[in-house]
Write an enzyme that holds these catalytic residues in place. Structure first.
Site, PDB file in Angstrom:
ATOM      1  N   HIS A 163       0.846  -1.198   0.000  1.00 60.79           N
ATOM      2  CA  HIS A 163       0.000   0.000   0.000  1.00 60.79           C
ATOM      3  C   HIS A 163       0.884   1.252   0.000  1.00 60.79           C
ATOM      4  O   HIS A 163       1.926   1.287   0.673  1.00 60.79           O
ATOM      5  CB  HIS A 163      -0.920   0.002   1.226  1.00 60.79           C
ATOM      6  CG  HIS A 163      -2.029   0.994   1.088  1.00 60.79           C
ATOM      7  ND1 HIS A 163      -1.821   2.337   1.289  1.00 60.79           N
ATOM      8  CD2 HIS A 163      -3.331   0.860   0.738  1.00 60.79           C
ATOM      9  CE1 HIS A 163      -2.967   2.987   1.072  1.00 60.79           C
ATOM     10  NE2 HIS A 163      -3.895   2.100   0.743  1.00 60.79           N
ATOM     11  N   GLU A 170      -4.027   2.337  -7.394  1.00 63.67           N
ATOM     12  CA  GLU A 170      -4.356   3.416  -6.452  1.00 63.67           C
ATOM     13  C   GLU A 170      -3.402   4.589  -6.665  1.00 63.67           C
ATOM     14  O   GLU A 170      -2.304   4.609  -6.094  1.00 63.67           O
ATOM     15  CB  GLU A 170      -4.203   2.927  -5.006  1.00 63.67           C
ATOM     16  CG  GLU A 170      -5.177   1.850  -4.602  1.00 63.67           C
ATOM     17  CD  GLU A 170      -5.452   1.862  -3.097  1.00 63.67           C
ATOM     18  OE1 GLU A 170      -6.618   1.893  -2.734  1.00 63.67           O
ATOM     19  OE2 GLU A 170      -4.493   1.874  -2.306  1.00 63.67           O
TER      20      GLU A 170
HETATM   21  P1  13P Z   1      -9.648   6.271   0.382  1.00 60.89           P
HETATM   22  O1  13P Z   1     -10.820   5.468  -0.138  1.00 60.89           O
HETATM   23  O2  13P Z   1      -9.832   6.768   1.770  1.00 60.89           O
HETATM   24  O3  13P Z   1      -9.243   7.321  -0.603  1.00 60.89           O
HETATM   25  O4  13P Z   1      -8.423   5.241   0.484  1.00 60.89           O
HETATM   26  C1  13P Z   1      -8.112   4.450  -0.594  1.00 60.89           C
HETATM   27  C2  13P Z   1      -7.141   3.439  -0.167  1.00 60.89           C
HETATM   28  O5  13P Z   1      -6.016   3.756   0.167  1.00 60.89           O
HETATM   29  C3  13P Z   1      -7.603   2.056  -0.082  1.00 60.89           C
HETATM   30  O6  13P Z   1      -6.545   1.189   0.119  1.00 60.89           O
END
Ligand code: 13P
Length: 217
Positions: free
Chosen positions: A87, A141
């Site tokens: 992450h 992401e």
């Molecule tokens: P948010 O949905 O709070 O933007 O976070 C996304 C995330 O990092 C999921 O792993």
């Protein structure tokens, strides 16, 4: 059927995690919940049938003198079938390198846990080189979209998912590519409607009962 993964990050303690878990019903989509380590055993008991359990992090080592770490084997013991690896918050705030992320992937695969590998650009996929993988979830992401309320356009999301599939797909038997970053009730439908998108990874919006209910409807 699409995949909805809730990443509760460090937002919820045991009590709040259980309260939320009790309200999750598996509907038309597959749901995976990733609570904090401390809440995993209680959340497992509270989750309804069909809802799957994941963890947010894992050690790259199987066991040993590693204070504070949790191994893939321990996650198996707790009933976790999935784990988030790489992450961007860990890369950014805990100095996790590509090398470490790759070692974690190997440790997870050795225990037959399905990794949810987070990448913010295509270059991060190079850690997959030479790994033999049956099941993998890649979460696209973009760092700038996490917790900001901003998202790429639908065209950009679709395009990145295609590129990730083309780049990562060759050596992986079953690959799912999902989107994460400011997914909320208001943009969820459009994102899930994209044929290139197999699901979503949701942080903040999955941590309150009212928004989680709307997301899972
Ligand atoms: P948010 O949905 O709070 O933007 O976070 C996304 C995330 O990092 C999921 O792993």
């Amino acid at each position: 059927m699409k995949l909805i993964i809730a990443n509760w990050k460090m937002y919820l303690g045991v009590k709040d995690s259980v309260r939320l878990a009790k309200n999750i019903v598996a509907g038309k989509n597959q749901v995976i919940v990733c609570p904090s380590f401390v809440a995993i055993p209680e959340v497992k008991k509270a989750l309804g049938k069909g809802v799957k359990l994941g963890a947010q992090n894992v050690s790259w080592q199987e066991s040993g003198a590693l204070t504070g770490e949790v191994s893939a084997g321990m996650l198996v013991e707790l009933g976790c079938r999935y784990v988030i690896v790489g992450h961007s918050e860990r890369r950014r705030f805990l100095a996790e390198s590509d090398f470490v992320v790759r070692e974690k992937l190997k440790a997870v695969l050795a225990k037959k846990i399905i990794p949810i590998l987070c990448v913010s650009d295509l270059s991060e996929l190079k850690i997959l080189n030479q790994l033999v993988i049956n099941d993998l979830i890649v979460a696209y992401e973009p760092v700038w979209a996490i917790g900001t309320g901003k998202t790429p356009t639908m065209e950009e999301i679709a395009d990145m998912h295609k590129k990730i599939r083309a780049r990562a797909g060759k050596s992986i038997k079953k690959l799912l590519v999902i989107y994460g970053g400011s997914v909320e009730e208001k943009n969820l439908k459009n994102i899930l409607a994209l044929p290139e998108v197999d699901g979503v990874l949701i942080g903040g919006a999955s941590t309150t009962l009212s928004s989680l209910k709307k997301i899972l409807q």
